[in-house]
Design a protein around this motif. Structure first.
Motif, short mmCIF file in Angstrom:
data_model
loop_
_atom_site.label_atom_id
_atom_site.label_comp_id
_atom_site.label_asym_id
_atom_site.label_seq_id
_atom_site.Cartn_x
_atom_site.Cartn_y
_atom_site.Cartn_z
N LYS A 29 -40.79 1.76 0.03
CA LYS A 29 -42.76 2.97 0.13
C LYS A 29 -41.87 3.92 1.64
N VAL A 30 -41.28 3.78 2.51
CA VAL A 30 -40.75 4.81 2.83
C VAL A 30 -39.80 5.57 1.90
N ALA A 72 -34.51 2.02 -6.57
CA ALA A 72 -35.23 2.70 -6.16
C ALA A 72 -34.92 4.29 -6.83
N MET A 73 -33.53 3.90 -8.02
CA MET A 73 -34.10 5.09 -9.04
C MET A 73 -32.74 6.02 -8.03
N MET A 74 -31.57 6.11 -7.16
CA MET A 74 -30.99 7.10 -6.37
C MET A 74 -30.61 7.79 -7.60
N ASN A 75 -30.08 7.59 -8.68
CA ASN A 75 -29.32 8.65 -9.55
C ASN A 75 -30.23 9.72 -10.03
N GLU A 76 -31.41 9.22 -10.26
CA GLU A 76 -33.08 10.60 -10.47
C GLU A 76 -32.91 11.36 -9.50
N ALA A 77 -33.02 10.17 -8.16
CA ALA A 77 -33.50 10.86 -6.65
C ALA A 77 -32.32 11.73 -6.60
N LEU A 78 -31.28 11.56 -7.10
CA LEU A 78 -30.25 12.75 -6.28
C LEU A 78 -29.50 13.80 -7.22
N SER A 79 -29.60 13.80 -8.34
CA SER A 79 -30.64 14.73 -9.42
C SER A 79 -31.11 15.90 -9.93
N LYS A 100 -41.57 -9.79 9.27
CA LYS A 100 -43.10 -8.99 8.90
C LYS A 100 -42.98 -8.02 9.68
N LYS A 101 -42.83 -7.74 11.05
CA LYS A 101 -42.96 -6.77 11.89
C LYS A 101 -41.97 -5.33 11.64
N PHE A 102 -40.74 -6.05 11.19
CA PHE A 102 -40.00 -5.33 10.41
C PHE A 102 -39.99 -3.48 9.71
N VAL A 103 -39.64 -2.95 10.44
CA VAL A 103 -40.38 -1.28 10.28
C VAL A 103 -39.10 -0.83 9.84
N VAL A 104 -39.09 0.09 8.91
CA VAL A 104 -38.67 0.51 7.79
C VAL A 104 -38.22 1.87 8.47
N ASN A 105 -37.56 2.62 9.57
CA ASN A 105 -37.78 4.00 10.62
C ASN A 105 -35.94 4.70 10.05
N PRO A 106 -35.86 5.82 9.11
CA PRO A 106 -34.72 6.52 8.90
C PRO A 106 -34.29 6.38 9.81
#
Length: 129
Positions: A58-59, A100-107, A15-21
């Motif tokens: 969300k990130v 995450a739909m990486m194929n769409e994102a990368l296109s 719950k405390k974990f933060v996603v931060n690229p």
């Protein structure tokens, strides 16, 4: 015993974990993954579905909507997929990664991440075994 004692503590940490690229701290994820084999996999899967993937997606969605560097995002995605390798064989985890739909994102096409389906069981229900 492990499920009743350890899983609630792992849930609190997640719950405390933060996603931060830009500056990701992986200690929590690595700690949770160390319990694989001692805690039934379905409990860990539900934990990741409820506590990790909503934040992660969300990130990703925010990143994709702001003139993204697709090479950077692809590396980020593949690094996460590699880190989650112990659970990637699970169909529910595969489904979350596929969302995450990486194929769409990368296109370069516009990306809309579909709403996250609720896990089959709530986290608390999954602890009853």
């Amino acid at each position: 015993m492990l499920v009743r004692c350890i899983l609630p503590k792992l849930e609190l940490e997640m719950k405390k974990f933060v996603v931060n690229p830009q500056q990701q701290n992986l200690d929590t994820i690595q700690c949770v993954l160390r319990w694989q084999g001692m805690i039934p996999e379905h409990h860990l899967v539900v934990l990741f579905q409820n506590e990790f993937f909503p934040k992660w997606l969300k990130v990703l969605q925010a990143w994709l909507s702001n003139s993204p560097n697709y090479d950077e995002i692809a590396r980020w995605y593949l690094n996460w997929k590699q880190l989650l390798e112990p659970l990637v064989k699970n169909k529910m985890i595969q489904g979350e990664l596929n969302r995450a739909m990486m194929n769409e994102a990368l296109s370069g096409e516009p990306v809309t991440i579909p709403p996250m389906p609720l896990a089959d069981k709530s986290f608390k229900e999954s602890r009853r075994i």
